[in-house]
Design an enzyme around this catalytic site. Structure first.
Site, PDB file in Angstrom:
ATOM      1  N   GLU A   1      11.082   8.254  37.312  1.00  0.00           N
ATOM      2  CA  GLU A   1       9.698   7.913  37.639  1.00  0.00           C
ATOM      3  C   GLU A   1       9.586   6.904  38.789  1.00  0.00           C
ATOM      4  O   GLU A   1       8.522   6.781  39.384  1.00  0.00           O
ATOM      5  CB  GLU A   1       8.971   7.382  36.393  1.00  0.00           C
TER       6      GLU A   1
ATOM      7  N   GLU B   1       3.979   3.392  26.841  1.00  0.00           N
ATOM      8  CA  GLU B   1       4.272   1.988  27.211  1.00  0.00           C
ATOM      9  C   GLU B   1       3.056   1.122  27.540  1.00  0.00           C
ATOM     10  O   GLU B   1       3.082  -0.097  27.312  1.00  0.00           O
ATOM     11  CB  GLU B   1       5.220   1.948  28.448  1.00  0.00           C
TER      12      GLU B   1
ATOM     13  N   ASP C   1       1.540  16.613  32.156  1.00  0.00           N
ATOM     14  CA  ASP C   1       1.397  17.665  31.147  1.00  0.00           C
ATOM     15  C   ASP C   1       0.090  17.443  30.415  1.00  0.00           C
ATOM     16  O   ASP C   1      -0.562  16.419  30.625  1.00  0.00           O
ATOM     17  CB  ASP C   1       2.584  17.600  30.172  1.00  0.00           C
TER      18      ASP C   1
HETATM   19  N1  ADE Z   1       4.221  10.854  29.016  1.00  0.00           N
HETATM   20  C1  ADE Z   1       4.022  11.990  29.709  1.00  0.00           C
HETATM   21  N2  ADE Z   1       3.544  12.954  28.914  1.00  0.00           N
HETATM   22  C2  ADE Z   1       3.438  12.428  27.674  1.00  0.00           C
HETATM   23  C3  ADE Z   1       3.028  12.929  26.423  1.00  0.00           C
HETATM   24  N3  ADE Z   1       2.614  14.189  26.285  1.00  0.00           N
HETATM   25  N4  ADE Z   1       3.073  12.097  25.359  1.00  0.00           N
HETATM   26  C4  ADE Z   1       3.505  10.826  25.493  1.00  0.00           C
HETATM   27  N5  ADE Z   1       3.913  10.304  26.651  1.00  0.00           N
HETATM   28  C5  ADE Z   1       3.886  11.094  27.743  1.00  0.00           C
END
Ligand code: ADE
Length: 263
Positions: free
Chosen positions: A12, A207, A230
């Site tokens: 990242e 986080e 996502d």
């Molecule tokens: N970071 C990126 N996608 C995530 C998800 N679906 N759940 C938790 N943290 C994420």
């Protein structure tokens, strides 16, 4: 003025790390802290690891050992609102811990407050979710940096074939609520529950609210920049894996560079 930059995983923030003119490196609690100059600013960069404990530990070291004046967390999130697409950018305004639940003593999503005995809560004590806030000045700077990046730099900063691969033309940018927990969310059912209980929810990640809590306790200004990798649904794992591997770090570099250039 010294800025702390945190990311959960190497993928990242690896382009930011490449651009850092490192002047010193120190390992504390199994994490490397890279101090140096980044786009003309004095920074300390750390890859915290995933989750609330890891990121809270890293933020604490940033504040106590490196005496940062502010912390910017950057990375990915699951999009939590139907209008959001992969590649859109969320600047956190408020942060809640979606997996904290000390009912019936406290409200669901309430972080038990410091300095109050749970047996002696007065009549004024409110049982309600705890929302930690971004620093308004830093939040605005992060939003403007995302706008500059999308309007002026995205096509130079990110290879065209990658933008095509992820169907990204002009990412949307929004500000709003981010929910944090020690879970990778990958089901519509769980997302529906969070959306109905946390009005205005934009993104889920692992986080932000933990670092926001540490920053609130130490009165250190905090901002959080998240790119939607996502939709936290049944295809979240596949979408996240492709996004983090191929393109995540171009986004974080572009936005953080714009932000530090204007601080
Ligand atoms: N970071 C990126 N996608 C995530 C998800 N679906 N759940 C938790 N943290 C994420």
């Amino acid at each position: 003025m010294r800025t702390g930059i945190l990311g959960a995983s190497k993928e990242e923030v690896e382009h930011i790390l490449e651009d850092l003119k490192e002047s010193s490196r120190e390992t504390i609690g199994s994490r490397d802290y890279f101090a140096g100059s980044l786009y003309g600013q004095d920074v300390v960069l750390n890859i915290s690891g995933w989750g609330k404990v890891a990121s809270a530990s890293a933020a604490t070291a940033m504040i106590l050992r490196f005496e940062v004046d502010s912390i910017i967390f950057c990375g990915l999130c699951g999009g939590a609102s139907a209008e959001l697409n992969i590649g859109d950018i969320i600047i956190g305004s408020k942060f809640v811990q979606h997996d904290i639940d000390a009912q019936p003593i406290f409200a669901k999503y309430q972080v038990p407050p410091l300095g109050i005995s749970c047996f002696k809560m007065g009549p004024d004590f409110k049982k309600e979710p705890t929302y930690f806030k971004a620093d308004p000045v830093l939040q605005k700077a992060a939003f403007q940096a995302a706008q500059n990046f999308v309007t002026n730099n995205i096509n130079e900063d990110i290879p065209t074939d990658l933008l095509k691969q992820f169907n990204i033309i002009k990412p949307g940018i929004c500000e709003g609520l981010i929910a944090t927990g020690d879970q990778f969310i990958r089901s519509a059912e769980k997302m529906n529950e969070l959306q109905s209980e946390l009005p205005g929810l934009k993104g889920v990640e692992m986080e932000g609210a933990a670092v926001a809590q540490v920053c609130a306790h130490h009165a250190v200004p905090f901002a959080c920049i998240r790119i939607v990798s996502d939709k936290a649904d049944h295809s979240a794992v596949i979408d996240f894996a492709a996004f983090i591997k191929e393109i995540a770090s171009y986004f974080t570099r572009g936005i953080v560079r714009n932000m530090l250039n204007h601080l």
